[in-house]
Design a protein around this motif. Structure first.
Motif, PDB file in Angstrom:
ATOM      1  N   ARG A 313     -51.844  -2.617  42.194  1.00 58.35           N
ATOM      2  CA  ARG A 313     -52.832  -3.656  40.714  1.00 58.35           C
ATOM      3  C   ARG A 313     -53.537  -3.269  40.225  1.00 58.35           C
ATOM      4  O   ARG A 313     -54.591  -2.906  41.213  1.00 58.35           O
ATOM      5  CB  ARG A 313     -52.979  -4.948  41.142  1.00 58.35           C
ATOM      6  N   VAL A 314     -53.304  -2.698  38.842  1.00 59.53           N
ATOM      7  CA  VAL A 314     -54.400  -2.027  38.234  1.00 59.53           C
ATOM      8  C   VAL A 314     -54.796  -3.053  36.883  1.00 59.53           C
ATOM      9  O   VAL A 314     -54.095  -3.721  36.946  1.00 59.53           O
ATOM     10  CB  VAL A 314     -54.277  -0.903  38.069  1.00 59.53           C
ATOM     11  N   LEU A 315     -56.253  -3.053  36.981  1.00 60.46           N
ATOM     12  CA  LEU A 315     -56.733  -3.521  35.663  1.00 60.46           C
ATOM     13  C   LEU A 315     -57.346  -2.881  34.498  1.00 60.46           C
ATOM     14  O   LEU A 315     -57.641  -2.145  34.578  1.00 60.46           O
ATOM     15  CB  LEU A 315     -56.954  -5.058  35.903  1.00 60.46           C
ATOM     16  N   VAL A 316     -56.658  -3.394  33.738  1.00 58.78           N
ATOM     17  CA  VAL A 316     -56.834  -2.148  31.790  1.00 58.78           C
ATOM     18  C   VAL A 316     -58.516  -3.417  32.302  1.00 58.78           C
ATOM     19  O   VAL A 316     -58.515  -4.532  30.984  1.00 58.78           O
ATOM     20  CB  VAL A 316     -56.524  -2.081  31.406  1.00 58.78           C
ATOM     21  N   ASP A 317     -60.234  -2.888  31.241  1.00 59.07           N
ATOM     22  CA  ASP A 317     -61.337  -3.211  31.722  1.00 59.07           C
ATOM     23  C   ASP A 317     -61.280  -3.297  30.102  1.00 59.07           C
ATOM     24  O   ASP A 317     -61.796  -2.683  29.622  1.00 59.07           O
ATOM     25  CB  ASP A 317     -62.403  -2.419  32.396  1.00 59.07           C
ATOM     26  N   GLN A 318     -60.656  -4.434  29.851  1.00 60.35           N
ATOM     27  CA  GLN A 318     -60.906  -4.603  28.544  1.00 60.35           C
ATOM     28  C   GLN A 318     -62.318  -5.194  27.141  1.00 60.35           C
ATOM     29  O   GLN A 318     -63.204  -4.284  26.573  1.00 60.35           O
ATOM     30  CB  GLN A 318     -59.979  -5.760  27.408  1.00 60.35           C
ATOM     31  N   ILE A 319     -63.118  -5.690  28.027  1.00 63.98           N
ATOM     32  CA  ILE A 319     -64.686  -5.754  28.196  1.00 63.98           C
ATOM     33  C   ILE A 319     -65.306  -4.412  28.048  1.00 63.98           C
ATOM     34  O   ILE A 319     -66.185  -4.186  26.720  1.00 63.98           O
ATOM     35  CB  ILE A 319     -64.924  -6.507  29.410  1.00 63.98           C
ATOM     36  N   TYR A 320     -64.859  -3.598  28.933  1.00 63.65           N
ATOM     37  CA  TYR A 320     -65.688  -2.167  28.955  1.00 63.65           C
ATOM     38  C   TYR A 320     -65.536  -1.145  27.679  1.00 63.65           C
ATOM     39  O   TYR A 320     -66.584  -1.020  26.722  1.00 63.65           O
ATOM     40  CB  TYR A 320     -65.288  -1.949  30.544  1.00 63.65           C
ATOM     41  N   PHE A 321     -64.217  -1.857  27.994  1.00 63.80           N
ATOM     42  CA  PHE A 321     -63.919  -0.648  26.124  1.00 63.80           C
ATOM     43  C   PHE A 321     -63.841  -1.238  24.702  1.00 63.80           C
ATOM     44  O   PHE A 321     -64.488  -0.366  24.485  1.00 63.80           O
ATOM     45  CB  PHE A 321     -62.217  -1.289  25.851  1.00 63.80           C
ATOM     46  N   ASN A 343     -53.240   5.492  27.998  1.00 66.17           N
ATOM     47  CA  ASN A 343     -52.585   5.489  28.881  1.00 66.17           C
ATOM     48  C   ASN A 343     -52.809   4.651  30.447  1.00 66.17           C
ATOM     49  O   ASN A 343     -52.006   3.943  31.400  1.00 66.17           O
ATOM     50  CB  ASN A 343     -53.483   6.553  29.610  1.00 66.17           C
ATOM     51  N   ALA A 344     -53.927   3.498  30.454  1.00 69.66           N
ATOM     52  CA  ALA A 344     -54.198   2.753  31.062  1.00 69.66           C
ATOM     53  C   ALA A 344     -52.951   1.297  30.694  1.00 69.66           C
ATOM     54  O   ALA A 344     -52.624   1.095  31.670  1.00 69.66           O
ATOM     55  CB  ALA A 344     -55.666   1.984  30.748  1.00 69.66           C
ATOM     56  N   ASN A 345     -53.273   1.313  29.479  1.00 71.26           N
ATOM     57  CA  ASN A 345     -51.890   0.464  29.365  1.00 71.26           C
ATOM     58  C   ASN A 345     -50.817   0.901  29.834  1.00 71.26           C
ATOM     59  O   ASN A 345     -49.673   0.070  30.110  1.00 71.26           O
ATOM     60  CB  ASN A 345     -51.779   0.503  27.828  1.00 71.26           C
ATOM     61  N   TRP A 346     -50.401   2.195  29.369  1.00 70.38           N
ATOM     62  CA  TRP A 346     -48.854   2.668  30.206  1.00 70.38           C
ATOM     63  C   TRP A 346     -48.934   2.458  31.159  1.00 70.38           C
ATOM     64  O   TRP A 346     -47.552   2.650  32.066  1.00 70.38           O
ATOM     65  CB  TRP A 346     -48.751   4.001  29.635  1.00 70.38           C
ATOM     66  N   LEU A 347     -49.791   2.933  32.770  1.00 72.86           N
ATOM     67  CA  LEU A 347     -50.133   2.935  33.653  1.00 72.86           C
ATOM     68  C   LEU A 347     -49.242   1.482  34.133  1.00 72.86           C
ATOM     69  O   LEU A 347     -48.431   1.587  34.994  1.00 72.86           O
ATOM     70  CB  LEU A 347     -51.485   3.494  34.398  1.00 72.86           C
ATOM     71  N   THR A 348     -49.629   0.302  33.478  1.00 70.69           N
ATOM     72  CA  THR A 348     -50.150  -0.717  34.286  1.00 70.69           C
ATOM     73  C   THR A 348     -48.287  -1.556  33.474  1.00 70.69           C
ATOM     74  O   THR A 348     -47.558  -2.113  34.370  1.00 70.69           O
ATOM     75  CB  THR A 348     -50.732  -2.044  33.438  1.00 70.69           C
ATOM     76  N   ARG A 349     -48.138  -1.162  32.557  1.00 74.02           N
ATOM     77  CA  ARG A 349     -46.284  -0.868  31.316  1.00 74.02           C
ATOM     78  C   ARG A 349     -45.399  -0.558  33.272  1.00 74.02           C
ATOM     79  O   ARG A 349     -44.395  -0.960  33.376  1.00 74.02           O
ATOM     80  CB  ARG A 349     -46.121  -0.965  30.470  1.00 74.02           C
ATOM     81  N   SER A 350     -45.653   0.505  33.709  1.00 73.54           N
ATOM     82  CA  SER A 350     -44.527   1.650  34.221  1.00 73.54           C
ATOM     83  C   SER A 350     -45.038   1.054  35.662  1.00 73.54           C
ATOM     84  O   SER A 350     -43.651   0.923  35.717  1.00 73.54           O
ATOM     85  CB  SER A 350     -45.362   2.816  34.163  1.00 73.54           C
ATOM     86  N   LEU A 351     -45.699   0.581  35.997  1.00 66.36           N
ATOM     87  CA  LEU A 351     -46.213  -0.321  38.032  1.00 66.36           C
ATOM     88  C   LEU A 351     -44.955  -1.487  37.643  1.00 66.36           C
ATOM     89  O   LEU A 351     -44.640  -1.571  38.959  1.00 66.36           O
ATOM     90  CB  LEU A 351     -47.200  -0.398  38.263  1.00 66.36           C
TER      91      LEU A 351
END
Length: 504
Positions: A313-321, A343-351
């Protein structure tokens, strides 16, 4: 006829395989080990990604449902405090853009280390909470440790001891010496005769047969230790290919023995160990971890769940962005940050899509093979990829990728998903077809239960299966029998006699 250039407008459709689409297809057929490695590489490249630890699952779920929960996440976890954030953005955007020209190469790994540290994996409290008594257990004795102890007593000359340790490094997991004597001698600066002498000495070590260079030498060493390596036995060991083909008539001539003596020699060979090194630990062994778990439900149905251990499970850090976006200085930095987010959003959707696809395919397999889960392999139904694909509305190639190298834990054991796809064999009575795997199991059972005085021929097996309602040809029985490495009835009869002779 005059030739002239013309402009024509045509409309056509074609499938374009974008890099992300190709990567999604690869993700689908990856094992969980390969997927973990891929995710780790993506996290190292992308500062907006981080792996979700088990203790963070609740907070991560809240983030996935509502982006506004990011502020609560920051307040709840001290790793995302203002101090920690200021450390990430200490001097400039060098930590964010390690690939930008002129940026220090060391910043990328440092940033990755900060993210790993922020997950709480290396603190003193985490270490104490993760303490496991099993980590304190003594390591199992390995083959090299066992051999090393014998080398210390067997060789006094330091040069010979060095050669022996080099030969030990060439041992494989079953105890065979796979190195080249000539190459070892050249590398150590000694003569080949010296290496051979040390090798002969090492071949006297325990267990018997160790340091052999092939199967024939391994058997010969064990027979010599038992004082049974006479000329007849040597001829047998030198012709193991004939033994594998069960060409007993030729072996009797080569060994100059009659049938009874040959049977005694075969019984002697059976008592040897062709893999003497396997009695020792060879280090860590990869264990099959099921991707799907199937359990019986209280209402008589089956509960199909994905194994969370195989789902990174991976998390896209929106705060950091958001924080970094306000500090971007030029278009190159903005483009890099936008690409990282994409790329981060693509990876989470693909997983997520990969997990849903595996669960959908596994659920349909369980529905199709319900009788197998209840009654066993004899009730395994014929099943192909197209049947599952049509049932769940997917392409056959997608189902094929999902079932590759994926495993299912059932009340009857762990099975690869492709195990449940078997060919159909017609029923003799015109009823439902039989699974080829179920027929194989039935053939094996018949052979296992046969008496030594009543060995079943392929024709006899066909007759029994016909009475059980399986319409099968003799050549199919022979093919299945040979596929299970079961010899013919004539050869089985001889082997049973040899075993009976050995028992006396």
């Amino acid at each position: 006829m005059a030739l002239a250039a013309k402009l024509q407008l045509r409309q056509s459709q074609s499938l374009v395989m974008t890099p992300q689409l190709m990567q999604s297809i690869k993700l689908l057929q990856m094992t969980h080990v390969e997927l973990d490695h891929f995710v780790d590489e993506e996290i190292e490249r992308n500062p907006l990604l981080d792996r979700v630890e088990p203790r963070d699952d609740v907070m991560a779920d809240r983030l996935e449902k509502n982006d506004s929960a990011g502020e609560e996440w920051a307040e709840a976890d001290t790793a995302w405090s203002a101090e920690a954030m200021s450390e990430k953005l200490d001097t400039s955007l060098e930590n964010v853009f390690p690939d930008d020209p002129g940026v220090s190469d060391r910043v990328g790994p440092d940033l990755a280390a900060q993210w790993k540290s922020a997950s709480g994996g290396s603190g003193s409290l985490g270490a104490s909470e993760g303490f496991d008594m099993e980590d304190m257990a003594a390591a199992a004795l390995t083959l090299r440790d066992h051999v090393g102890e014998q080398i210390s007593f067997a060789f006094v000359n330091p040069a010979d001891r060095l050669i022996a340790y080099d030969l030990t490094d060439a041992l494989d997991e079953i105890g065979y010496m796979r190195g080249d004597v000539e190459e070892i001698a050249e590398r150590l600066g000694v003569g080949e005769a010296d290496v051979i002498d040390v090798l002969r000495k090492c071949q006297t070590f325990e267990p018997a047969g160790i340091f052999a260079r092939d199967l024939a030498e391994c058997l010969a060493l064990q027979l010599a230790r038992r004082d049974r390596f006479d000329p007849a036995m040597k001829a047998l060991v030198d012709n193991l290919d004939l033994l594998a083909r069960r060409d007993f008539q030729t072996l009797k001539k080569l060994c100059s023995v009659d049938e009874d003596d040959l049977l005694d020699m075969l019984a002697e060979i059976r008592r040897l160990d062709p893999r003497p090194g396997t009695a020792f630990s060879g280090g860590n062994t990869d264990t099959i971890v099921p991707d799907v778990e199937v359990r019986a439900a209280s209402d008589g149905s089956w509960t199909v769940e994905l194994n969370p251990e195989t789902l990174p499970r991976v998390l896209v850090d929106q705060i950091y962005f958001t924080q970094v976006s306000t500090l971007t200085k030029n278009q190159a930095e903005k483009d890099f940050l936008a690409e990282c987010l994409q790329n981060a959003n693509w990876l989470t959707r693909s997983l997520d899509q990969r997990a849903k696809t595996i669960l959908k395919v596994a659920s349909e397999i369980v529905r199709q093979q319900d009788a197998f889960l209840v009654h066993g392999v004899r009730q395994l139904r014929p099943l192909n990829l197209r049947t599952v694909a049509d049932a769940i509305g997917m392409h056959e190639s997608t189902v094929s990728r999902v079932t590759a190298n994926k495993y299912m834990l059932t009340p009857r054991g762990v099975f690869e998903l492709r195990y449940f796809f078997t060919a159909a064999i017609a029923s003799a009575g015109g009823g439902d077809a039989h699974s080829s795997e179920a027929v194989r199991d039935r053939i094996k059972q018949l052979i296992d239960e046969e008496a030594s005085a009543e060995v079943l021929s392929d024709d006899a097996i066909v007759d029994i299966l016909q009475r059980d309602g399986v319409d099968i040809a003799r050549r199919t029985v022979a093919k299945y029998r040979e596929g299970m490495n079961i010899p013919s009835s004539v050869q089985r009869r001889r082997e049973k006699r040899a075993m009976a002779s050995a028992g006396r």
